[in-house]
Design a protein around this motif. Sequence first.
Motif, PDB file in Angstrom:
ATOM      1  N   ASP A 145      18.265  15.057 -40.629  1.00  0.00           N
ATOM      2  CA  ASP A 145      17.523  13.872 -40.176  1.00  0.00           C
ATOM      3  C   ASP A 145      16.310  14.208 -39.306  1.00  0.00           C
ATOM      4  OD1 ASP A 145      18.750  14.646 -37.833  1.00  0.00           O
ATOM      5  OD2 ASP A 145      19.903  12.808 -37.581  1.00  0.00           O
ATOM      6  N   GLY A 146      16.058  15.492 -39.091  1.00  0.00           N
ATOM      7  CA  GLY A 146      14.872  15.890 -38.340  1.00  0.00           C
ATOM      8  C   GLY A 146      14.971  15.718 -36.840  1.00  0.00           C
ATOM      9  N   THR A 147      16.165  15.656 -36.303  1.00  0.00           N
ATOM     10  CA  THR A 147      16.295  15.504 -34.849  1.00  0.00           C
ATOM     11  C   THR A 147      16.381  16.860 -34.171  1.00  0.00           C
ATOM     12  OG1 THR A 147      18.710  15.320 -34.991  1.00  0.00           O
ATOM     13  CG2 THR A 147      17.454  13.268 -34.981  1.00  0.00           C
ATOM     14  N   PHE A 153      18.150  24.837 -27.915  1.00  0.00           N
ATOM     15  CA  PHE A 153      17.721  23.681 -28.697  1.00  0.00           C
ATOM     16  C   PHE A 153      18.374  23.775 -30.069  1.00  0.00           C
ATOM     17  CE2 PHE A 153      14.363  23.555 -25.540  1.00  0.00           C
ATOM     18  CZ  PHE A 153      14.206  22.195 -25.340  1.00  0.00           C
ATOM     19  N   CYS A 154      18.690  22.637 -30.633  1.00  0.00           N
ATOM     20  CA  CYS A 154      19.263  22.553 -31.973  1.00  0.00           C
ATOM     21  C   CYS A 154      18.352  21.666 -32.811  1.00  0.00           C
ATOM     22  CB  CYS A 154      20.660  21.932 -31.930  1.00  0.00           C
ATOM     23  SG  CYS A 154      21.826  22.842 -30.909  1.00  0.00           S
ATOM     24  N   PHE A 155      18.124  22.065 -34.041  1.00  0.00           N
ATOM     25  CA  PHE A 155      17.349  21.265 -34.979  1.00  0.00           C
ATOM     26  C   PHE A 155      18.272  20.868 -36.116  1.00  0.00           C
ATOM     27  CE2 PHE A 155      14.730  21.263 -38.936  1.00  0.00           C
ATOM     28  CZ  PHE A 155      14.094  20.059 -38.693  1.00  0.00           C
ATOM     29  N   GLU A 156      18.339  19.580 -36.373  1.00  0.00           N
ATOM     30  CA  GLU A 156      19.206  19.056 -37.433  1.00  0.00           C
ATOM     31  C   GLU A 156      18.326  18.681 -38.624  1.00  0.00           C
ATOM     32  OE1 GLU A 156      21.804  18.327 -39.823  1.00  0.00           O
ATOM     33  OE2 GLU A 156      22.588  18.886 -37.860  1.00  0.00           O
ATOM     34  N   PRO A 157      18.307  19.530 -39.672  1.00  0.00           N
ATOM     35  CA  PRO A 157      17.411  19.266 -40.802  1.00  0.00           C
ATOM     36  C   PRO A 157      17.793  18.062 -41.655  1.00  0.00           C
ATOM     37  CG  PRO A 157      18.716  21.236 -41.204  1.00  0.00           C
ATOM     38  CD  PRO A 157      19.029  20.793 -39.810  1.00  0.00           C
ATOM     39  N   VAL A 181      15.557  15.212 -27.940  1.00  0.00           N
ATOM     40  CA  VAL A 181      14.102  15.252 -27.763  1.00  0.00           C
ATOM     41  C   VAL A 181      13.566  14.036 -28.514  1.00  0.00           C
ATOM     42  CG1 VAL A 181      11.984  16.564 -28.161  1.00  0.00           C
ATOM     43  CG2 VAL A 181      14.125  17.777 -27.667  1.00  0.00           C
ATOM     44  N   PRO A 182      12.960  13.087 -27.798  1.00  0.00           N
ATOM     45  CA  PRO A 182      12.565  11.825 -28.439  1.00  0.00           C
ATOM     46  C   PRO A 182      11.269  11.925 -29.248  1.00  0.00           C
ATOM     47  CG  PRO A 182      12.013  11.755 -26.123  1.00  0.00           C
ATOM     48  CD  PRO A 182      12.693  13.073 -26.358  1.00  0.00           C
ATOM     49  N   VAL A 183      11.336  12.653 -30.349  1.00  0.00           N
ATOM     50  CA  VAL A 183      10.198  12.754 -31.256  1.00  0.00           C
ATOM     51  C   VAL A 183      10.685  12.591 -32.686  1.00  0.00           C
ATOM     52  CG1 VAL A 183       8.816  14.262 -29.769  1.00  0.00           C
ATOM     53  CG2 VAL A 183      10.349  15.276 -31.436  1.00  0.00           C
ATOM     54  N   LYS A 184       9.812  12.084 -33.521  1.00  0.00           N
ATOM     55  CA  LYS A 184      10.098  11.963 -34.946  1.00  0.00           C
ATOM     56  C   LYS A 184       9.357  13.096 -35.635  1.00  0.00           C
ATOM     57  CE  LYS A 184      11.610   9.918 -38.658  1.00  0.00           C
ATOM     58  NZ  LYS A 184      12.869  10.375 -39.145  1.00  0.00           N
ATOM     59  N   ILE A 185      10.093  13.917 -36.336  1.00  0.00           N
ATOM     60  CA  ILE A 185       9.499  15.075 -36.985  1.00  0.00           C
ATOM     61  C   ILE A 185       9.231  14.760 -38.448  1.00  0.00           C
ATOM     62  CG2 ILE A 185       9.862  17.505 -37.573  1.00  0.00           C
ATOM     63  CD1 ILE A 185      11.826  17.374 -35.026  1.00  0.00           C
ATOM     64  N   ARG A 196       8.814  15.373 -42.276  1.00  0.00           N
ATOM     65  CA  ARG A 196       9.560  16.259 -43.178  1.00  0.00           C
ATOM     66  C   ARG A 196       8.780  17.536 -43.480  1.00  0.00           C
ATOM     67  NH1 ARG A 196      14.079  16.698 -45.263  1.00  0.00           N
ATOM     68  NH2 ARG A 196      14.773  14.582 -45.139  1.00  0.00           N
ATOM     69  N   GLU A 197       7.464  17.427 -43.634  1.00  0.00           N
ATOM     70  CA  GLU A 197       6.675  18.624 -43.947  1.00  0.00           C
ATOM     71  C   GLU A 197       6.625  19.615 -42.779  1.00  0.00           C
ATOM     72  OE1 GLU A 197       3.679  15.270 -43.047  1.00  0.00           O
ATOM     73  OE2 GLU A 197       5.461  15.484 -44.288  1.00  0.00           O
ATOM     74  N   ASN A 198       7.063  19.193 -41.596  1.00  0.00           N
ATOM     75  CA  ASN A 198       7.084  20.084 -40.434  1.00  0.00           C
ATOM     76  C   ASN A 198       8.478  20.630 -40.125  1.00  0.00           C
ATOM     77  OD1 ASN A 198       4.358  19.874 -40.021  1.00  0.00           O
ATOM     78  ND2 ASN A 198       4.524  18.247 -38.512  1.00  0.00           N
ATOM     79  N   PHE A 199       9.454  20.342 -40.991  1.00  0.00           N
ATOM     80  CA  PHE A 199      10.825  20.806 -40.735  1.00  0.00           C
ATOM     81  C   PHE A 199      10.898  22.325 -40.614  1.00  0.00           C
ATOM     82  CE2 PHE A 199      13.867  17.189 -42.162  1.00  0.00           C
ATOM     83  CZ  PHE A 199      13.216  16.298 -41.322  1.00  0.00           C
ATOM     84  N   SER A 200      10.247  23.051 -41.510  1.00  0.00           N
ATOM     85  CA  SER A 200      10.332  24.521 -41.437  1.00  0.00           C
ATOM     86  C   SER A 200       9.646  25.038 -40.177  1.00  0.00           C
ATOM     87  CB  SER A 200       9.765  25.169 -42.697  1.00  0.00           C
ATOM     88  OG  SER A 200       8.413  24.833 -42.860  1.00  0.00           O
TER      89      SER A 200
END
Length: 185
Positions: A118-120, A112-116, A84-88, A90-94
């Motif tokens: 690097d935020g991908t 969907f997978c979230f990789e904390p 998913v081509p977005v930059k998340i 850090r404060e939105n990781f949770s």
Amino acid sequence: YKYSVIRYMKFLKKEEIFIIAMTSTKSWQSYETLCNVLERNDIDYERNDENLCVKCSVSGKDIQLNFLFVIHPSKMLVSLYSPVPVKIKRENFSNMALAVCIINNGLTDGNFCFEPSDGTVFFKMTSSFCDTNVSEELFEYMLSVAADTMDDYFLKISQIAKSEKTFEEDDGTAAKLADFFSRQN
């Protein structure tokens, strides 16, 4: 390299050699089937024969969708990955981790997978070809589901990634995010 493989094969039983050869053949057949599907559908792709990987992209509703297919011979699996081509922030990781859980709860196939680290965020589907040959229909299905799912959730994931508001655990985050996603479909 060839010498060490030959030396190793001397210690294997005939059944084990047969399984290794069968796995290799099925993997290559699956890889070729995938490439045939992409060619037949006029999808440009880049193949990596050594690693049994194929990169391709298709146009989605809102974005260009990039896919990576990987054939895993030792596991007899084919996996599709789509970032998913977005930059998340850090404060939105949770928020993103919770959103991914809520989204996945409603998905029939893939996740969907979230990789904390690097935020991908990426979409992933996997299918086994252990007791079967992979058909062209399976690859078409994987492409279709991945494209539809990415199209369905890209804007919502982007909104959460860029959100200025962060949710606290005690303020009904799960309910708010569940409501947010239910309004989308």
